[in-house]
Scaffold this motif. Structure first.
Motif, PDB file in Angstrom:
ATOM      1  N   LYS A  76       0.860  -1.362   0.098  1.00  0.00           N
ATOM      2  CA  LYS A  76       0.002  -0.107   0.070  1.00  0.00           C
ATOM      3  C   LYS A  76       0.931   1.072   0.039  1.00  0.00           C
ATOM      4  CE  LYS A  76      -4.034  -1.965   2.314  1.00  0.00           C
ATOM      5  NZ  LYS A  76      -4.724  -1.772   3.520  1.00  0.00           N
ATOM      6  N   PHE A  77       1.911   1.206   0.830  1.00  0.00           N
ATOM      7  CA  PHE A  77       2.776   2.456   1.091  1.00  0.00           C
ATOM      8  C   PHE A  77       3.540   2.687  -0.596  1.00  0.00           C
ATOM      9  CE2 PHE A  77       6.991   4.127   1.470  1.00  0.00           C
ATOM     10  CZ  PHE A  77       6.706   5.375   2.237  1.00  0.00           C
ATOM     11  N   ILE A  78       3.936   1.311  -1.111  1.00  0.00           N
ATOM     12  CA  ILE A  78       4.285   1.765  -2.575  1.00  0.00           C
ATOM     13  C   ILE A  78       3.494   2.138  -3.618  1.00  0.00           C
ATOM     14  CG2 ILE A  78       5.684   0.530  -4.306  1.00  0.00           C
ATOM     15  CD1 ILE A  78       6.868  -1.592  -2.178  1.00  0.00           C
ATOM     16  N   LEU A  79       2.337   2.025  -3.305  1.00  0.00           N
ATOM     17  CA  LEU A  79       1.196   2.268  -4.165  1.00  0.00           C
ATOM     18  C   LEU A  79       0.922   3.868  -4.016  1.00  0.00           C
ATOM     19  CD1 LEU A  79      -1.044   1.564  -6.224  1.00  0.00           C
ATOM     20  CD2 LEU A  79      -2.547   0.898  -4.464  1.00  0.00           C
ATOM     21  N   ARG A  80       0.850   4.319  -2.856  1.00  0.00           N
ATOM     22  CA  ARG A  80       0.826   5.649  -2.483  1.00  0.00           C
ATOM     23  C   ARG A  80       1.816   6.555  -3.239  1.00  0.00           C
ATOM     24  NH1 ARG A  80      -1.436   3.999   2.549  1.00  0.00           N
ATOM     25  NH2 ARG A  80       0.645   4.301   3.458  1.00  0.00           N
ATOM     26  N   GLN A  81       3.111   5.866  -2.953  1.00  0.00           N
ATOM     27  CA  GLN A  81       4.225   6.747  -3.627  1.00  0.00           C
ATOM     28  C   GLN A  81       4.089   6.915  -5.089  1.00  0.00           C
ATOM     29  OE1 GLN A  81       6.708   8.166  -1.494  1.00  0.00           O
ATOM     30  NE2 GLN A  81       5.467   7.838   0.005  1.00  0.00           N
ATOM     31  N   GLN A  82       3.776   5.713  -5.614  1.00  0.00           N
ATOM     32  CA  GLN A  82       3.624   5.521  -7.124  1.00  0.00           C
ATOM     33  C   GLN A  82       2.490   6.509  -7.634  1.00  0.00           C
ATOM     34  OE1 GLN A  82       2.111   1.950  -8.804  1.00  0.00           O
ATOM     35  NE2 GLN A  82       2.859   2.229 -10.751  1.00  0.00           N
ATOM     36  N   ASN A  83       1.362   6.777  -6.715  1.00  0.00           N
ATOM     37  CA  ASN A  83       0.393   7.808  -7.340  1.00  0.00           C
ATOM     38  C   ASN A  83       0.769   8.999  -6.812  1.00  0.00           C
ATOM     39  OD1 ASN A  83      -1.248   5.566  -7.897  1.00  0.00           O
ATOM     40  ND2 ASN A  83      -2.233   5.294  -5.973  1.00  0.00           N
ATOM     41  N   LEU A  84       1.430   9.197  -5.854  1.00  0.00           N
ATOM     42  CA  LEU A  84       2.032  10.708  -5.600  1.00  0.00           C
ATOM     43  C   LEU A  84       2.979  10.940  -6.712  1.00  0.00           C
ATOM     44  CD1 LEU A  84       2.212  13.162  -3.657  1.00  0.00           C
ATOM     45  CD2 LEU A  84       4.197  11.790  -2.631  1.00  0.00           C
ATOM     46  N   ILE A  85       3.908  10.378  -7.164  1.00  0.00           N
ATOM     47  CA  ILE A  85       4.719  10.663  -8.433  1.00  0.00           C
ATOM     48  C   ILE A  85       4.131  10.976  -9.558  1.00  0.00           C
ATOM     49  CG2 ILE A  85       6.669   9.566  -9.872  1.00  0.00           C
ATOM     50  CD1 ILE A  85       7.589  10.550  -7.036  1.00  0.00           C
ATOM     51  N   LEU A  86       2.967  10.010  -9.815  1.00  0.00           N
ATOM     52  CA  LEU A  86       2.429  10.153 -10.962  1.00  0.00           C
ATOM     53  C   LEU A  86       1.381  11.565 -10.989  1.00  0.00           C
ATOM     54  CD1 LEU A  86       0.520   6.620 -11.704  1.00  0.00           C
ATOM     55  CD2 LEU A  86       2.261   7.549 -13.164  1.00  0.00           C
ATOM     56  N   GLU A  87       1.066  12.091  -9.932  1.00  0.00           N
ATOM     57  CA  GLU A  87       0.199  13.119  -9.885  1.00  0.00           C
ATOM     58  C   GLU A  87       1.159  14.274 -10.075  1.00  0.00           C
ATOM     59  OE1 GLU A  87      -1.589  13.195  -6.030  1.00  0.00           O
ATOM     60  OE2 GLU A  87      -3.223  11.748  -6.406  1.00  0.00           O
ATOM     61  N   LEU A  88       2.452  14.307  -9.534  1.00  0.00           N
ATOM     62  CA  LEU A  88       3.350  15.377  -9.597  1.00  0.00           C
ATOM     63  C   LEU A  88       3.820  15.591 -10.880  1.00  0.00           C
ATOM     64  CD1 LEU A  88       5.753  14.695  -6.542  1.00  0.00           C
ATOM     65  CD2 LEU A  88       3.919  16.619  -6.744  1.00  0.00           C
ATOM     66  N   LYS A  89       3.813  14.312 -11.737  1.00  0.00           N
ATOM     67  CA  LYS A  89       4.057  14.768 -13.108  1.00  0.00           C
ATOM     68  C   LYS A  89       3.102  15.086 -13.978  1.00  0.00           C
ATOM     69  CE  LYS A  89       7.265  10.603 -13.314  1.00  0.00           C
ATOM     70  NZ  LYS A  89       7.636   9.019 -13.713  1.00  0.00           N
ATOM     71  N   LEU A  90       1.915  14.838 -13.403  1.00  0.00           N
ATOM     72  CA  LEU A  90       0.737  15.601 -14.311  1.00  0.00           C
ATOM     73  C   LEU A  90       0.885  17.141 -14.024  1.00  0.00           C
ATOM     74  CD1 LEU A  90      -2.118  12.989 -13.515  1.00  0.00           C
ATOM     75  CD2 LEU A  90      -0.722  13.490 -15.616  1.00  0.00           C
TER      76      LEU A  90
END
Length: 374
Positions: free
Chosen positions: A360-374
């Motif tokens: 779950k933690f890795i998933l949140r980090q992945q989602n956070l990175i994707l949001e920042l790239k947008l």
């Protein structure tokens, strides 16, 4: 810089489990060995009792055979006529021949004809040193109101199974017919030894009067005529009328020996029998069985260790290793960090929940990175 090797919790934990299992395995093997030895010792003592019972049955059958043979003998008209010829006409030839033929035919040791007082008048035994030997032994008086009896009897320095019957011939001779099976000959000792698969001995007091055991002096003779000096055996068997088991040296070898009393002339003589099994045979059997038991226990313990360690590795160390790698991957300062990595260990236990939380933690980090790239 010299790299420092990474330490792992696997090593002490596995070592701890291996050490614990080794201690437990040693205890199991030793316990198995002791239990097997005790069980086998008990088995051999029970086996001695079984041999004892088998011997008593075989001995009784010898007496019953005498009884049956004598019953047929005293009903034989030729036998009674031969007694008349020998007694009234002093013609011993026919009776002597009959008794000798009888001895060979039914396999008895001797046959005797007694007068009404119990004195031996005719016999298949070549030399009679005391014609009153049966009279002195009270065998005749043991008949009482019975027509025929059989019993163990000791006379003329020999132990025999004896059958005695009252007889009355057509011409009026009244007396007794006796047939005996002498037990203190080597052939009889060997017969019992083969039947029991053990050494066999007869004692009168503490003197060996017959045995299947050979003298270790190299003479080729037997231990017949030697004495047994175990007073506890003599007291238990003769005074208490009980059997006695003991480990004892006979000749050069150690034996497991069972002594037991014989009822001879209604207890008038101290006679006992013994059955002896070689201790070497017992020890060899015990060693073989115990060795097999220890080997089986060792293999079972090794299998259990492998099974437990494999389970620990699969259920604990493998998912923990994946979780550690995932966290290590996040902690590294690198643009190549793989945020798609998942442990995927979905078990409903502490390790499973830990792995799920890391995923779950890795998933949140992945989602956070994707949001920042947008």
């Amino acid at each position: 810089e010299k790299k420092v090797g990474k330490k792992s919790i696997k090593t002490p934990i596995i070592f701890f489990f291996l050490f614990g299992f080794a201690v437990c395995a040693f205890g199991v093997v030793m316990s198995s060995s002791v239990s097997a030895k005790k069980a086998l010792d008990s088995y051999f003592y029970q086996e001695m009792e079984t041999k004892h019972e088998a011997f008593l049955i075989a001995l009784t059958q010898r007496g019953e055979r005498l009884f049956s043979s004598l019953t047929l003998l005293i009903e034989n008209p030729t036998f009674l006529e031969d007694i008349d010829e020998a007694y009234f006409n002093n013609d011993r030839f026919s009776l002597t021949k009959f008794l000798n033929d009888l001895q060979r035919t039914i396999g008895i040791s001797n046959a005797h004809i007694l007068n009404s007082d119990g004195t031996i008048l005719f016999s298949s035994q070549k030399l009679i040193t005391d014609p009153n030997m049966l009279k002195k032994n009270d065998i005749v008086s043991a008949l009482k109101s019975k027509k025929i009896i059989y019993q163990l009897s000791y006379f003329d320095k020999r132990l025999s199974y004896v059958a005695i019957a009252k007889i009355e011939t057509p011409n009026g001779f009244n007396g007794y017919a006796v047939i005996e099976d002498n037990l203190i000959v080597d052939e009889v000792s060997d017969q019992f030894s083969r039947m029991l698969n053990a050494e066999f001995t007869i004692y009168q007091d503490n003197l060996r009067i017959a045995t299947s055991i050979y003298n270790p002096d190299g003479s080729g003779g037997r231990l017949t005529g030697t004495r047994m000096t175990y007073q506890d055996v003599l007291d238990t068997v003769y005074e208490q009328k009980q059997s006695y088991s003991v480990e004892q040296q006979l000749g050069l070898d150690e034996y497991l020996v069972l002594y037991f009393p014989a009822n001879v002339d209604n207890g008038k003589h101290n006679i006992m029998f013994s059955i002896a099994v070689s201790k070497a045979l017992v020890d060899t059997t015990v060693g073989t069985v115990v060795g097999s038991s220890v080997t089986a226990s060792a293999f079972q313990t090794i299998f259990l260790i492998v099974l437990v360690v494999s389970t620990i590795v699969l259920m604990i160390f493998k998912p923990l290793g994946k979780a550690a790698n995932a966290i290590k991957n996040l902690a590294e300062e690198s643009e190549e960090t793989d945020l798609t990595y998942r442990i995927n260990f979905n078990k409903d236990n502490e390790i499973g929940r830990l792995c799920k939380d890391v995923d779950k933690f890795i998933l949140r980090q992945q989602n956070l990175i994707l949001e920042l790239k947008l």
